[in-house]
Design an enzyme around this catalytic site. Sequence first.
Site, PDB file in Angstrom:
ATOM      1  CD  GLU A  18      -2.801  -1.278   2.320  1.00 30.05           C
ATOM      2  OE1 GLU A  18      -3.988  -0.992   2.450  1.00 30.05           O
ATOM      3  OE2 GLU A  18      -2.135  -1.856   3.195  1.00 30.05           O
ATOM      4  CG  ASP A 104      -2.108  -2.689   5.810  1.00 30.56           C
ATOM      5  OD1 ASP A 104      -0.911  -2.983   5.649  1.00 30.56           O
ATOM      6  OD2 ASP A 104      -2.494  -1.526   6.026  1.00 30.56           O
ATOM      7  CG  ASP A 106      -6.948  -3.966   7.916  1.00 31.52           C
ATOM      8  OD1 ASP A 106      -6.788  -4.027   6.666  1.00 31.52           O
ATOM      9  OD2 ASP A 106      -6.706  -2.954   8.570  1.00 31.52           O
ATOM     10  CD  GLU A 108      -9.393   0.982   4.702  1.00 31.68           C
ATOM     11  OE1 GLU A 108      -9.443   2.005   4.011  1.00 31.68           O
ATOM     12  OE2 GLU A 108      -9.337   1.008   5.945  1.00 31.68           O
ATOM     13  CE1 TYR A 334      -1.756  -2.751   9.181  1.00 30.70           C
ATOM     14  CE2 TYR A 334      -3.573  -3.992  10.143  1.00 30.70           C
ATOM     15  CZ  TYR A 334      -3.104  -3.031   9.266  1.00 30.70           C
ATOM     16  OH  TYR A 334      -3.993  -2.344   8.469  1.00 30.70           O
ATOM     17  NE  ARG A 336      -5.408   1.862  10.382  1.00 28.64           N
ATOM     18  CZ  ARG A 336      -4.369   2.332   9.685  1.00 28.64           C
ATOM     19  NH1 ARG A 336      -3.510   1.475   9.152  1.00 28.64           N
ATOM     20  NH2 ARG A 336      -4.191   3.627   9.506  1.00 28.64           N
ATOM     21  CG  HIS A 381      -4.969  -8.849  13.055  1.00 25.06           C
ATOM     22  ND1 HIS A 381      -5.554  -7.644  12.779  1.00 25.06           N
ATOM     23  CD2 HIS A 381      -5.064  -9.577  11.920  1.00 25.06           C
ATOM     24  CE1 HIS A 381      -5.998  -7.642  11.536  1.00 25.06           C
ATOM     25  NE2 HIS A 381      -5.708  -8.799  11.002  1.00 25.06           N
TER      26      HIS A 381
END
Length: 941
Positions: A18, A104, A106, A108, A334, A336, A381
């Site tokens: 990203e 990532d 997650d 999103e 990570y 989030r 996670h």
Amino acid sequence: MSPTSETAHGGRRLVIVESPAKAKTIKGYLGPGYVVEASVGHIRDLPSGAAEVPEKYTGEVRRLGVDVEHDFQPIYVVNADKKAQVKKLKDLLAESDELFLATDEDREGEAIAWHLQEVLKPKVPVHRMVFHEITKDAIREAVANPRELNQRMVDAQETRRILDRLYGYEVSPVLWKKVMPKLSAGRVQSVATRLVVERERERIAFRSAEYWDLTGTFSTGRTGDASDPSTLVARLAAVDGKRVAQGRDFGADGRLKSEAVLHLDEANARALAAALAETRFSVRSVESKPYRRSPYAPFRTTTLQQEASRKLGFGAKATMQVAQKLYENGFITYMRTDSTVLSDTAVAAARAQVTQLYGADYLPEKPRVYAGKVKNAQEAHEAIRPSGDRFRTPAETGLTGDQFKLYELIWKRTVASQMKDATGNSVTVKIGGTSADGRDAEFSASGKTITFHGFMKAYVEGADDPNAELDDRERRLPQVTEGDALSAEEITADGHATKPPARYTEATLVKELEEREIGRPSTYASIIGTILDRGYVFKKGTALVPSFLSFAVVNLLEKHFGRLVDYDFTARMEDDLDRIARGEAQSVPWLKRFYFGEGEGEAAGGAADAGNGDGDHLGGLKELVTDLGAIDAREISSFPVGDGIVLRVGRYGAYVERGEREQEGYQKADVPDDLAPDELTVEYAEELLAKPSGDFELGTDPVSGHQIVAKAGRYGPYVTEILPEGTPKTGKNAVKPRTASLFKTMSLDTVTLEEALQLMSLPRVVGADAEGVEITAQNGRYGPYLKKGTDSRSLTSEDQLFSITLEEALAIYAQPKQRGRAAAKPPLKELGTDPVSEKPVVVKDGRFGPYVTDGETNATLRTGDSVETITPERGYELLAEKRAKGPAKKTAKKAPAKKTAAKKTAAKKTTAAKKTAAKKTTTAAKKTTATAKKAAAAKPE
């Protein structure tokens, strides 16, 4: 055969992440055979306006970007600022043998990976590469063990995006029509705003209560030391067996909740203190209990934001900015995550450092395991921790500034989570005596000693209340036993007043949202940023203060869209979205129920229906927003203050008024933008109405005979003349009244007629140069200046407008003109080093007021901020928010060009086509044959 082993035999792998920073770090771990490129975030999304929607779509689809009539099919478009990057990715893919989507892990990130696959249309094998830390071993492990795209995660994220689009695009226009243009509503944003407004309503309704008690200092009569002090301080607990009232015993209305307690006023408290002056006291009881405190769980997103706010003063968005840097550069996992789980590798690393740094006595026999407490936590996670299988100590990282501070916080919390409990003793001592007037008084003192600090050697959690006692605070009491005699060295009467509930800070608002199960931890920082940017909330210190505008917005939503800002309803929606993510509910039926108010059972999420009881808790959004006739714009923006004074929220801000317009005695006054709503009392409103507001008569111009008035305008105070009735205001013979802004040193309260006439005499002719060109002194938007033809020169002060002579003006023009801005003014304040850019941050005075800058990014101070009170952390936060918003978008004026092109003759079209073809041929000729073929294959359809 794994992708890694294939690489050893040749071939080229394209890895898409990203961010460019992440790409750079990962490239260093993968080596030759891999090309690592960034998508730079999302590459496509729902259209931001009808102009971006393909022409084949008509009606509501063009407005919403979602085809609500055909199963809520979203219309995706490649972002205008990403088209060049998409072209680059396609060209790289055309020269690659495999594609790794390494966004990532997650929801999103999964959605971004899916969008990349949909847009790039790869004809080579595609792998989904996931990792939660950017280390050499983690990246190579991820390449060797890819997985398929998780379509369920993609669908869940898409449903959220569609829901938020429908909510925002349907409700926001209602706010534009009924409150103010350019406002916005959002599924979580509006609820967060309501929380802040409700807390302010509580503060407005709050009535303080005064109560008194006694504090006694008692002596054992022996010599003391640090381990066994000779005195103790105790507070009056009861009189004649009746407990003395404390702040917790009073309600928000200032009244006692129960008559079972004794409410001491000042007179009674002072009388009791005097009566106890000669009393003999003794220890009535000593109660000792073991004290034990276990370490805190490792950080997840919300607890990191809360603790960074408490200990470092970081806002939520600034915390995530710094954490993102640490993650992308391989320092932490990570950031989030909803999880408090540590991997076996991380537990081993933490336990090794406990032994190394604190000794084996601080290491528990078995590793500590932390169970997840967050409902509907996303994926499995890890918690936020230092990366790698051996944690670098903060000193070993080489980090500086705020990156060092945040890493140290994460490192300490992680290591402490694998340490032993803190243990000790807590003691309560009761002291009693009989006053001279026969009343029995009992005092109480509490103490705490820590015999083994355990995890507290490494880390102690902060507190939201600045006056709260932290876990490692000891209070040692003298070693006394029941029946010991004590003498009173001093007994004082102390007055107290109950306080209104504290306003939310970013940390406490994040905590409240999470406890109510509203929204997602990964979005809280952006939600808080949004309500600040929209002017719904502003900051005073760390407190979040709602604006009067937010009162009007929340008022409208509560009265006409009650379910949309209902806390339980919003939490149930979150549950339903998570059910969709788990495959327990279907997206389309659920969206139909929400938007049209149709369908039963699964569409609404059976569990949510069962908990609601009314069977239609999702209602029909479309029906709600079409019935606008019932919304009285004036009513929802009006709030009674008292004594006939009403606060109203208008298009240009809040104001107070009394009486009816156009009637005698009518009064109106603007309310300062930075006034906290709970500070608008009747008395303050009276002060505002008594101040010069609207037309403030200064007198009559002796030359023109026109009346001169001072006014408080939208852009500041100014003076103007009142033209006689009948003076034409439009057409060829229109006459404009003379108008001039007040100098910064002037105010409506003190400006005189003479000063007003002088201001309106500007521009002033200073004289002419040798060639006869006139020089004038003028006051402009950016301050005072001289003008000679088209040549303008700045003046240093407003006073020079009337005092500067021709000789002084000529001397200024004799100097070479400075290109760009004049010599830079010294900064108003230095704040330190920005954690993101790592450049010095200062506060400067700009055209539009003070602003913070690191030399690359500028951010204007907001309502509630001031040069005097702004902290370094607040400055970094403002810069982080400005960077997150990105550069201002320029309005593209493409439509006229298209119309002109449409009118061109066929001959012109042919000529243009030939030129374009020739240009393409020339460009292609410069490439090698092989590259040209691959580039052609990758050309967008």
